[in-house]
Design a protein around this motif. Sequence first.
Motif, PDB file in Angstrom:
ATOM      1  N   PRO A 105       0.806  -1.230   0.000  1.00  0.00           N
ATOM      2  CA  PRO A 105       0.000   0.000   0.000  1.00  0.00           C
ATOM      3  C   PRO A 105       0.835   1.273   0.000  1.00  0.00           C
ATOM      4  CG  PRO A 105      -0.316  -1.253   2.047  1.00  0.00           C
ATOM      5  CD  PRO A 105       0.597  -2.068   1.174  1.00  0.00           C
ATOM      6  N   GLU A 106       2.084   1.192   0.464  1.00  0.00           N
ATOM      7  CA  GLU A 106       2.898   2.423   0.492  1.00  0.00           C
ATOM      8  C   GLU A 106       3.735   2.606  -0.771  1.00  0.00           C
ATOM      9  OE1 GLU A 106       4.869   2.375   4.274  1.00  0.00           O
ATOM     10  OE2 GLU A 106       2.911   2.675   5.232  1.00  0.00           O
ATOM     11  N   VAL A 111       4.354  -7.505  -4.643  1.00  0.00           N
ATOM     12  CA  VAL A 111       5.138  -8.418  -3.816  1.00  0.00           C
ATOM     13  C   VAL A 111       4.629  -9.837  -4.093  1.00  0.00           C
ATOM     14  CG1 VAL A 111       5.807  -9.007  -1.452  1.00  0.00           C
ATOM     15  CG2 VAL A 111       5.277  -6.624  -2.045  1.00  0.00           C
ATOM     16  N   THR A 112       5.526 -10.739  -4.552  1.00  0.00           N
ATOM     17  CA  THR A 112       5.113 -12.117  -4.839  1.00  0.00           C
ATOM     18  C   THR A 112       5.169 -12.958  -3.572  1.00  0.00           C
ATOM     19  OG1 THR A 112       6.065 -11.986  -7.031  1.00  0.00           O
ATOM     20  CG2 THR A 112       5.607 -14.180  -6.230  1.00  0.00           C
ATOM     21  N   ASP A 190      -3.999   7.323  -5.756  1.00  0.00           N
ATOM     22  CA  ASP A 190      -3.898   6.036  -5.031  1.00  0.00           C
ATOM     23  C   ASP A 190      -3.710   4.860  -5.982  1.00  0.00           C
ATOM     24  OD1 ASP A 190      -4.252   7.251  -2.535  1.00  0.00           O
ATOM     25  OD2 ASP A 190      -6.431   7.316  -2.855  1.00  0.00           O
ATOM     26  N   LYS A 191      -3.457   5.163  -7.258  1.00  0.00           N
ATOM     27  CA  LYS A 191      -3.232   4.140  -8.296  1.00  0.00           C
ATOM     28  C   LYS A 191      -4.482   3.312  -8.582  1.00  0.00           C
ATOM     29  CE  LYS A 191       1.053   5.456  -8.369  1.00  0.00           C
ATOM     30  NZ  LYS A 191       1.411   6.484  -9.337  1.00  0.00           N
ATOM     31  N   TYR A 192      -5.634   3.902  -8.353  1.00  0.00           N
ATOM     32  CA  TYR A 192      -6.885   3.267  -8.787  1.00  0.00           C
ATOM     33  C   TYR A 192      -7.230   3.784 -10.183  1.00  0.00           C
ATOM     34  CZ  TYR A 192      -7.996   0.952  -4.444  1.00  0.00           C
ATOM     35  OH  TYR A 192      -7.967   0.101  -3.381  1.00  0.00           O
ATOM     36  N   ILE A 193      -7.867   2.899 -10.959  1.00  0.00           N
ATOM     37  CA  ILE A 193      -8.255   3.285 -12.311  1.00  0.00           C
ATOM     38  C   ILE A 193      -9.494   4.192 -12.250  1.00  0.00           C
ATOM     39  CG2 ILE A 193      -9.044   2.434 -14.553  1.00  0.00           C
ATOM     40  CD1 ILE A 193      -7.419  -0.131 -14.022  1.00  0.00           C
TER      41      ILE A 193
END
Length: 208
Positions: A105-106, A111-112, A190-193
């Motif tokens: 979130p930051e 992250v796999t 926030d990297k939302y479409i």
Amino acid sequence: MGYTLIKHPLIDHKMTILRKKETSSMEFRQVANEIATLMGYEVTRDLETEEIEIETPICKTTGRVISGKKVGIVPILRAGLGMVEGLLTIIPAARVGHIGMYRDPETHKPVTYYSKLPKDVSSRLMLVVDPMLATGGSLIEAIDELKRNGAKNIKSINLLAAPEGVKAVQEAHPDVEIYLAALDERLNDDKYIVPGLGDAGDRLFGTK
Ligand code: URA
């Protein structure tokens, strides 16, 4: 390669249902799978076929069957799960691998935490599925993981994308064709479409 925006009235109609904030998780799950089925029809358009001899109740004849490469479906967990059943509806013999990723979130970096793929990825058409192509970070990582395991023929199926994400994936993996049901305007801070449909995983599974 580039991207293919699949234009069809049924897909447009169903995408509008997904976007509406009042759509329930139950309906969201059903409709996401229906769109995946419709997209699967287009994505598999260039599968090779061969002619075989068969006999109908009336006479001998020939028919065409799928030959050559078989299909693997790889949902990016967890939202990708929401499209698997829909694809299996028309490609029931496909193998299903899983790649688990979450977005920090930051840092917003993928992250796999899990990767389990079929053994023979190198001889399959591998379909990576994730409803949302936002920054492209997780999709780029997932394709990296598939290539590390020998995949040579990869397509991506996404319901919705932001132009930034499409560009990033095309630059990182120019050999991978991206199939979309809709292409939106942009990403927000926030990297939302935008306008998007919110958090696809939360909407599919009724979480917050
Ligand atoms: N992931 C989502 O679920 N929604 C977005 O808008 C972007 C990424």
